[in-house]
Write a protein that holds these residues in place. Structure first.
Motif, PDB file in Angstrom:
ATOM      1  N   PRO A 172       1.020  -1.388   0.428  1.00 53.57           N
ATOM      2  CA  PRO A 172       0.057  -0.171  -0.050  1.00 53.57           C
ATOM      3  C   PRO A 172       0.951   1.683   0.484  1.00 53.57           C
ATOM      4  N   SER A 173       0.458   2.469  -0.810  1.00 52.10           N
ATOM      5  CA  SER A 173       1.706   3.563  -0.955  1.00 52.10           C
ATOM      6  C   SER A 173       0.677   4.748  -0.219  1.00 52.10           C
ATOM      7  N   GLU A 174       1.766   4.791   0.727  1.00 55.12           N
ATOM      8  CA  GLU A 174       0.828   6.440   1.343  1.00 55.12           C
ATOM      9  C   GLU A 174       1.095   7.237   0.682  1.00 55.12           C
ATOM     10  N   LEU A 175       1.688   7.356  -0.615  1.00 57.52           N
ATOM     11  CA  LEU A 175       2.354   8.682  -1.260  1.00 57.52           C
ATOM     12  C   LEU A 175       2.865   8.833  -2.398  1.00 57.52           C
ATOM     13  N   ILE A 176       1.834   8.868  -3.274  1.00 55.45           N
ATOM     14  CA  ILE A 176       1.643   8.780  -4.730  1.00 55.45           C
ATOM     15  C   ILE A 176       1.685   9.681  -5.750  1.00 55.45           C
ATOM     16  N   LEU A 177       3.052  10.036  -6.329  1.00 55.40           N
ATOM     17  CA  LEU A 177       3.298  11.228  -6.946  1.00 55.40           C
ATOM     18  C   LEU A 177       3.219  10.806  -8.745  1.00 55.40           C
ATOM     19  N   PRO A 178       2.924  11.656  -9.916  1.00 55.64           N
ATOM     20  CA  PRO A 178       2.522  11.682 -10.641  1.00 55.64           C
ATOM     21  C   PRO A 178       4.179  11.435 -11.602  1.00 55.64           C
ATOM     22  N   SER A 179       3.878  10.854 -12.606  1.00 57.19           N
ATOM     23  CA  SER A 179       4.956  10.254 -13.696  1.00 57.19           C
ATOM     24  C   SER A 179       5.294  11.647 -14.464  1.00 57.19           C
ATOM     25  N   PRO A 180       6.715  11.561 -14.475  1.00 50.78           N
ATOM     26  CA  PRO A 180       7.964  12.936 -15.031  1.00 50.78           C
ATOM     27  C   PRO A 180       7.249  13.273 -15.847  1.00 50.78           C
ATOM     28  N   ASP A 181       6.397  12.879 -16.806  1.00 58.05           N
ATOM     29  CA  ASP A 181       5.426  13.429 -17.865  1.00 58.05           C
ATOM     30  C   ASP A 181       4.092  13.962 -17.794  1.00 58.05           C
ATOM     31  N   ALA A 182       3.467  14.208 -16.576  1.00 59.20           N
ATOM     32  CA  ALA A 182       2.598  14.470 -16.381  1.00 59.20           C
ATOM     33  C   ALA A 182       2.578  15.996 -16.582  1.00 59.20           C
ATOM     34  N   THR A 183       0.857  16.246 -16.756  1.00 59.86           N
ATOM     35  CA  THR A 183       1.124  18.067 -16.534  1.00 59.86           C
ATOM     36  C   THR A 183       0.586  18.675 -15.747  1.00 59.86           C
ATOM     37  N   LEU A 184       0.395  19.935 -15.961  1.00 57.82           N
ATOM     38  CA  LEU A 184       0.737  20.830 -14.726  1.00 57.82           C
ATOM     39  C   LEU A 184      -1.119  20.500 -14.426  1.00 57.82           C
ATOM     40  N   ASP A 185      -1.641  20.432 -15.905  1.00 64.61           N
ATOM     41  CA  ASP A 185      -3.517  20.370 -15.047  1.00 64.61           C
ATOM     42  C   ASP A 185      -3.198  19.037 -14.256  1.00 64.61           C
ATOM     43  N   GLU A 186      -2.902  17.832 -14.717  1.00 66.84           N
ATOM     44  CA  GLU A 186      -2.858  16.832 -14.432  1.00 66.84           C
ATOM     45  C   GLU A 186      -2.751  16.524 -12.989  1.00 66.84           C
ATOM     46  N   VAL A 187      -1.612  17.554 -12.170  1.00 73.52           N
ATOM     47  CA  VAL A 187      -0.645  17.589 -11.684  1.00 73.52           C
ATOM     48  C   VAL A 187      -1.697  17.999 -10.254  1.00 73.52           C
ATOM     49  N   ARG A 188      -2.059  18.988 -10.921  1.00 76.51           N
ATOM     50  CA  ARG A 188      -3.406  20.049 -10.243  1.00 76.51           C
ATOM     51  C   ARG A 188      -4.230  19.212  -9.238  1.00 76.51           C
ATOM     52  N   ALA A 189      -4.430  18.763 -10.179  1.00 75.17           N
ATOM     53  CA  ALA A 189      -5.521  17.097 -10.466  1.00 75.17           C
ATOM     54  C   ALA A 189      -5.552  16.633  -8.777  1.00 75.17           C
ATOM     55  N   MET A 190      -3.941  16.288  -8.564  1.00 80.78           N
ATOM     56  CA  MET A 190      -3.851  15.709  -7.600  1.00 80.78           C
ATOM     57  C   MET A 190      -3.489  16.355  -5.376  1.00 80.78           C
ATOM     58  N   LEU A 191      -3.524  18.036  -6.443  1.00 79.83           N
ATOM     59  CA  LEU A 191      -2.885  18.417  -4.358  1.00 79.83           C
ATOM     60  C   LEU A 191      -4.599  18.868  -3.822  1.00 79.83           C
ATOM     61  N   SER A 192      -2.650  18.098  -3.146  1.00 82.81           N
ATOM     62  CA  SER A 192      -3.778  18.527  -1.583  1.00 82.81           C
ATOM     63  C   SER A 192      -4.106  20.020  -1.424  1.00 82.81           C
ATOM     64  N   ASP A 193      -4.062  20.407  -0.274  1.00 80.22           N
ATOM     65  CA  ASP A 193      -3.838  21.920   0.801  1.00 80.22           C
ATOM     66  C   ASP A 193      -2.036  21.944   0.808  1.00 80.22           C
ATOM     67  N   ASP A 194      -1.486  20.716   1.233  1.00 83.04           N
ATOM     68  CA  ASP A 194      -0.398  21.594   1.061  1.00 83.04           C
ATOM     69  C   ASP A 194       0.877  20.882   0.004  1.00 83.04           C
ATOM     70  N   GLY A 195      -0.117  20.606  -0.871  1.00 86.68           N
ATOM     71  CA  GLY A 195       0.580  20.207  -1.946  1.00 86.68           C
ATOM     72  C   GLY A 195       0.638  18.590  -2.332  1.00 86.68           C
ATOM     73  N   LEU A 196       1.512  18.085  -3.177  1.00 88.17           N
ATOM     74  CA  LEU A 196       1.634  16.394  -3.286  1.00 88.17           C
ATOM     75  C   LEU A 196       2.566  15.991  -1.710  1.00 88.17           C
ATOM     76  N   ILE A 197       3.124  16.416  -0.922  1.00 87.84           N
ATOM     77  CA  ILE A 197       3.460  15.797   0.179  1.00 87.84           C
ATOM     78  C   ILE A 197       2.344  16.794   1.395  1.00 87.84           C
ATOM     79  N   PRO A 198       2.484  15.481   1.953  1.00 83.17           N
ATOM     80  CA  PRO A 198       1.524  16.594   3.411  1.00 83.17           C
ATOM     81  C   PRO A 198       2.560  16.760   4.093  1.00 83.17           C
ATOM     82  N   GLY A 199       1.944  18.487   5.203  1.00 88.26           N
ATOM     83  CA  GLY A 199       3.128  17.704   6.072  1.00 88.26           C
ATOM     84  C   GLY A 199       3.807  18.993   5.833  1.00 88.26           C
TER      85      GLY A 199
END
Length: 92
Positions: free
Chosen positions: A65-92
């Motif tokens: 089980p992954s505790e953190l999921i990061l986008p692929s290197p070729d992800a677009t800005l919009d794809e990454v934006r959809a993955m964001l929480s208030d803290d960014g990609l990495i909580p804390g």
């Protein structure tokens, strides 16, 4: 902590590395908010490279089980934006 890079696999990463990753995550978030596509791409690659360098790859046949999921290197800005929480990609 188990981290998945989409399209690549999983790595195990010590919690002690999260301060460094959070700094890159903060930069990535700021670049996204500014619409800085070039900076976003550079920082996303730096973040993923840091995870790869500091983490220990898990075997391909391992599915933890992954505790953190990061986008692929070729992800677009919009794809990454959809993955964001208030803290960014990495909580804390």
């Amino acid at each position: 902590m188990i981290v998945r890079i989409m399209g690549e696999g999983q790595v195990e990463l010590a919690d002690s590395h999260f301060a460094e990753l959070n700094k890159l995550d903060d930069e990535l978030l700021a670049e996204m908010q500014r619409g800085d596509g070039e900076g976003f791409r550079r920082t996303l690659h730096a973040l993923l490279d840091t995870v790869r360098q500091l983490g220990e790859p898990l075997p391909d046949d391992s599915l933890e089980p992954s505790e953190l999921i990061l986008p692929s290197p070729d992800a677009t800005l919009d794809e990454v934006r959809a993955m964001l929480s208030d803290d960014g990609l990495i909580p804390g």
